[in-house]
Design a protein around this motif. Structure first.
Motif, PDB file in Angstrom:
ATOM      1  N   ARG A  37     -57.586 -86.860   2.467  1.00 34.35           N
ATOM      2  CA  ARG A  37     -58.220 -85.566   2.180  1.00 34.35           C
ATOM      3  C   ARG A  37     -59.736 -85.709   2.186  1.00 34.35           C
ATOM      4  O   ARG A  37     -60.442 -84.918   2.827  1.00 34.35           O
ATOM      5  N   LEU A  38     -60.246 -86.716   1.504  1.00 33.94           N
ATOM      6  CA  LEU A  38     -61.687 -86.946   1.483  1.00 33.94           C
ATOM      7  C   LEU A  38     -62.223 -87.255   2.878  1.00 33.94           C
ATOM      8  O   LEU A  38     -63.299 -86.792   3.258  1.00 33.94           O
ATOM      9  N   PHE A  39     -61.466 -88.034   3.645  1.00 33.04           N
ATOM     10  CA  PHE A  39     -61.878 -88.398   4.999  1.00 33.04           C
ATOM     11  C   PHE A  39     -62.041 -87.162   5.875  1.00 33.04           C
ATOM     12  O   PHE A  39     -62.934 -87.104   6.717  1.00 33.04           O
ATOM     13  N   GLN A  40     -61.172 -86.188   5.696  1.00 28.57           N
ATOM     14  CA  GLN A  40     -61.248 -84.956   6.483  1.00 28.57           C
ATOM     15  C   GLN A  40     -62.390 -84.050   6.021  1.00 28.57           C
ATOM     16  O   GLN A  40     -62.907 -83.268   6.803  1.00 28.57           O
ATOM     17  N   GLN A  41     -62.789 -84.167   4.772  1.00 31.45           N
ATOM     18  CA  GLN A  41     -63.828 -83.296   4.213  1.00 31.45           C
ATOM     19  C   GLN A  41     -65.233 -83.871   4.336  1.00 31.45           C
ATOM     20  O   GLN A  41     -66.206 -83.118   4.333  1.00 31.45           O
ATOM     21  N   GLU A  42     -65.350 -85.167   4.415  1.00 30.96           N
ATOM     22  CA  GLU A  42     -66.648 -85.829   4.356  1.00 30.96           C
ATOM     23  C   GLU A  42     -66.902 -86.663   5.611  1.00 30.96           C
ATOM     24  O   GLU A  42     -65.970 -87.083   6.284  1.00 30.96           O
ATOM     25  N   VAL A  43     -68.153 -86.929   5.894  1.00 32.44           N
ATOM     26  CA  VAL A  43     -68.536 -87.852   6.958  1.00 32.44           C
ATOM     27  C   VAL A  43     -68.789 -89.197   6.297  1.00 32.44           C
ATOM     28  O   VAL A  43     -69.563 -89.294   5.342  1.00 32.44           O
ATOM     29  N   VAL A  44     -68.112 -90.229   6.784  1.00 33.93           N
ATOM     30  CA  VAL A  44     -68.278 -91.557   6.197  1.00 33.93           C
ATOM     31  C   VAL A  44     -68.657 -92.563   7.276  1.00 33.93           C
ATOM     32  O   VAL A  44     -68.351 -92.385   8.458  1.00 33.93           O
ATOM     33  N   ASP A  45     -69.324 -93.626   6.840  1.00 37.57           N
ATOM     34  CA  ASP A  45     -69.766 -94.682   7.754  1.00 37.57           C
ATOM     35  C   ASP A  45     -68.854 -95.894   7.734  1.00 37.57           C
ATOM     36  O   ASP A  45     -68.872 -96.713   8.649  1.00 37.57           O
ATOM     37  N   LEU A  46     -68.065 -96.021   6.664  1.00 35.80           N
ATOM     38  CA  LEU A  46     -67.200 -97.182   6.476  1.00 35.80           C
ATOM     39  C   LEU A  46     -66.064 -96.797   5.541  1.00 35.80           C
ATOM     40  O   LEU A  46     -66.267 -96.030   4.600  1.00 35.80           O
ATOM     41  N   VAL A  47     -64.869 -97.347   5.813  1.00 38.25           N
ATOM     42  CA  VAL A  47     -63.732 -97.163   4.911  1.00 38.25           C
ATOM     43  C   VAL A  47     -63.281 -98.529   4.427  1.00 38.25           C
ATOM     44  O   VAL A  47     -63.085 -99.452   5.226  1.00 38.25           O
ATOM     45  N   LEU A  48     -63.140 -98.673   3.115  1.00 36.32           N
ATOM     46  CA  LEU A  48     -62.514 -99.844   2.509  1.00 36.32           C
ATOM     47  C   LEU A  48     -61.133 -99.400   2.061  1.00 36.32           C
ATOM     48  O   LEU A  48     -61.010 -98.518   1.213  1.00 36.32           O
ATOM     49  N   LEU A  49     -60.098 -99.983   2.640  1.00 36.15           N
ATOM     50  CA  LEU A  49     -58.734 -99.486   2.477  1.00 36.15           C
ATOM     51  C   LEU A  49     -57.810-100.572   1.953  1.00 36.15           C
ATOM     52  O   LEU A  49     -57.639-101.615   2.584  1.00 36.15           O
ATOM     53  N   ASP A  50     -57.214-100.305   0.805  1.00 32.89           N
ATOM     54  CA  ASP A  50     -56.222-101.217   0.228  1.00 32.89           C
ATOM     55  C   ASP A  50     -54.928-101.123   1.035  1.00 32.89           C
ATOM     56  O   ASP A  50     -54.548-100.041   1.485  1.00 32.89           O
ATOM     57  N   ILE A  51     -54.247-102.235   1.217  1.00 33.14           N
ATOM     58  CA  ILE A  51     -52.975-102.223   1.948  1.00 33.14           C
ATOM     59  C   ILE A  51     -51.843-101.708   1.059  1.00 33.14           C
ATOM     60  O   ILE A  51     -51.009-100.931   1.496  1.00 33.14           O
ATOM     61  N   MET A  52     -51.825-102.136  -0.198  1.00 35.37           N
ATOM     62  CA  MET A  52     -50.733-101.750  -1.097  1.00 35.37           C
ATOM     63  C   MET A  52     -51.158-100.544  -1.931  1.00 35.37           C
ATOM     64  O   MET A  52     -51.837-100.683  -2.943  1.00 35.37           O
ATOM     65  N   LEU A  53     -50.745 -99.367  -1.483  1.00 38.85           N
ATOM     66  CA  LEU A  53     -51.071 -98.113  -2.160  1.00 38.85           C
ATOM     67  C   LEU A  53     -49.794 -97.410  -2.592  1.00 38.85           C
ATOM     68  O   LEU A  53     -48.744 -97.609  -1.974  1.00 38.85           O
ATOM     69  N   PRO A  54     -49.878 -96.570  -3.620  1.00 42.38           N
ATOM     70  CA  PRO A  54     -48.699 -95.785  -3.992  1.00 42.38           C
ATOM     71  C   PRO A  54     -48.426 -94.729  -2.932  1.00 42.38           C
ATOM     72  O   PRO A  54     -49.313 -94.353  -2.179  1.00 42.38           O
ATOM     73  N   GLU A  55     -47.217 -94.264  -2.876  1.00 40.38           N
ATOM     74  CA  GLU A  55     -46.773 -93.207  -1.960  1.00 40.38           C
ATOM     75  C   GLU A  55     -46.695 -93.701  -0.518  1.00 40.38           C
ATOM     76  O   GLU A  55     -45.638 -93.774   0.059  1.00 40.38           O
ATOM     77  N   GLU A  56     -47.821 -94.043   0.074  1.00 42.15           N
ATOM     78  CA  GLU A  56     -47.877 -94.432   1.487  1.00 42.15           C
ATOM     79  C   GLU A  56     -48.787 -95.651   1.604  1.00 42.15           C
ATOM     80  O   GLU A  56     -49.898 -95.655   1.094  1.00 42.15           O
ATOM     81  N   ASP A  57     -48.314 -96.703   2.308  1.00 41.00           N
ATOM     82  CA  ASP A  57     -49.107 -97.938   2.355  1.00 41.00           C
ATOM     83  C   ASP A  57     -50.346 -97.803   3.238  1.00 41.00           C
ATOM     84  O   ASP A  57     -50.482 -96.877   4.032  1.00 41.00           O
ATOM     85  N   GLY A  58     -51.249 -98.755   3.078  1.00 44.29           N
ATOM     86  CA  GLY A  58     -52.520 -98.731   3.782  1.00 44.29           C
ATOM     87  C   GLY A  58     -52.390 -98.828   5.294  1.00 44.29           C
ATOM     88  O   GLY A  58     -53.217 -98.280   6.027  1.00 44.29           O
ATOM     89  N   ILE A  59     -51.365 -99.516   5.783  1.00 44.74           N
ATOM     90  CA  ILE A  59     -51.159 -99.630   7.231  1.00 44.74           C
ATOM     91  C   ILE A  59     -50.884 -98.247   7.818  1.00 44.74           C
ATOM     92  O   ILE A  59     -51.442 -97.869   8.854  1.00 44.74           O
ATOM     93  N   SER A  60     -50.050 -97.477   7.159  1.00 46.07           N
ATOM     94  CA  SER A  60     -49.757 -96.111   7.595  1.00 46.07           C
ATOM     95  C   SER A  60     -51.008 -95.231   7.523  1.00 46.07           C
ATOM     96  O   SER A  60     -51.286 -94.443   8.434  1.00 46.07           O
ATOM     97  N   ILE A  61     -51.751 -95.364   6.443  1.00 43.46           N
ATOM     98  CA  ILE A  61     -52.993 -94.603   6.269  1.00 43.46           C
ATOM     99  C   ILE A  61     -53.997 -94.981   7.359  1.00 43.46           C
ATOM    100  O   ILE A  61     -54.689 -94.117   7.904  1.00 43.46           O
ATOM    101  N   LEU A  62     -54.064 -96.257   7.705  1.00 42.58           N
ATOM    102  CA  LEU A  62     -54.958 -96.719   8.759  1.00 42.58           C
ATOM    103  C   LEU A  62     -54.692 -95.964  10.069  1.00 42.58           C
ATOM    104  O   LEU A  62     -55.624 -95.498  10.721  1.00 42.58           O
TER     105      LEU A  62
END
Length: 86
Positions: free
Chosen positions: A38-63
């Motif tokens: 949601r934040l990614f769609q609303q904001e302009v970012v220069d870098l994402v730090l993404l955890d692999i083990m997340l609740p609901e949906e894992d980081g690989i899927s989010i990637l």
């Protein structure tokens, strides 16, 4: 100053990274993959730090979703994990 999207569900790790990074950068915090997308769609970012083990949906899927939604295909995304194996 870079805008960094930090997607991490662990409060302690969030706090440490935010404290270190916010001295020189603007840090947007998300505590789940859904919130991060949601934040990614609303904001302009220069870098994402993404955890692999997340609740609901894992980081690989989010990637994959971040890559599909990214305007620039060369957006740096750093995957973070506490896993000992792949």
């Amino acid at each position: 100053m870079a805008r960094i999207l930090l997607i991490e569900d662990n409060n302690d790790i969030q706090e440490i990274l935010y404290s270190l990074l916010s001295e020189d950068h603007e840090v947007l915090q998300a505590f789940s993959g859904t919130e991060g997308l949601r934040l990614f769609q609303q904001e302009v970012v220069d870098l994402v730090l993404l955890d692999i083990m997340l609740p609901e949906e894992d980081g690989i899927s989010i990637l994959g979703k971040l890559r599909k939604k990214s305007v620039t295909k060369d957006l740096p995304i750093i995957m973070m994990t506490a896993k000992g194996t792949e």
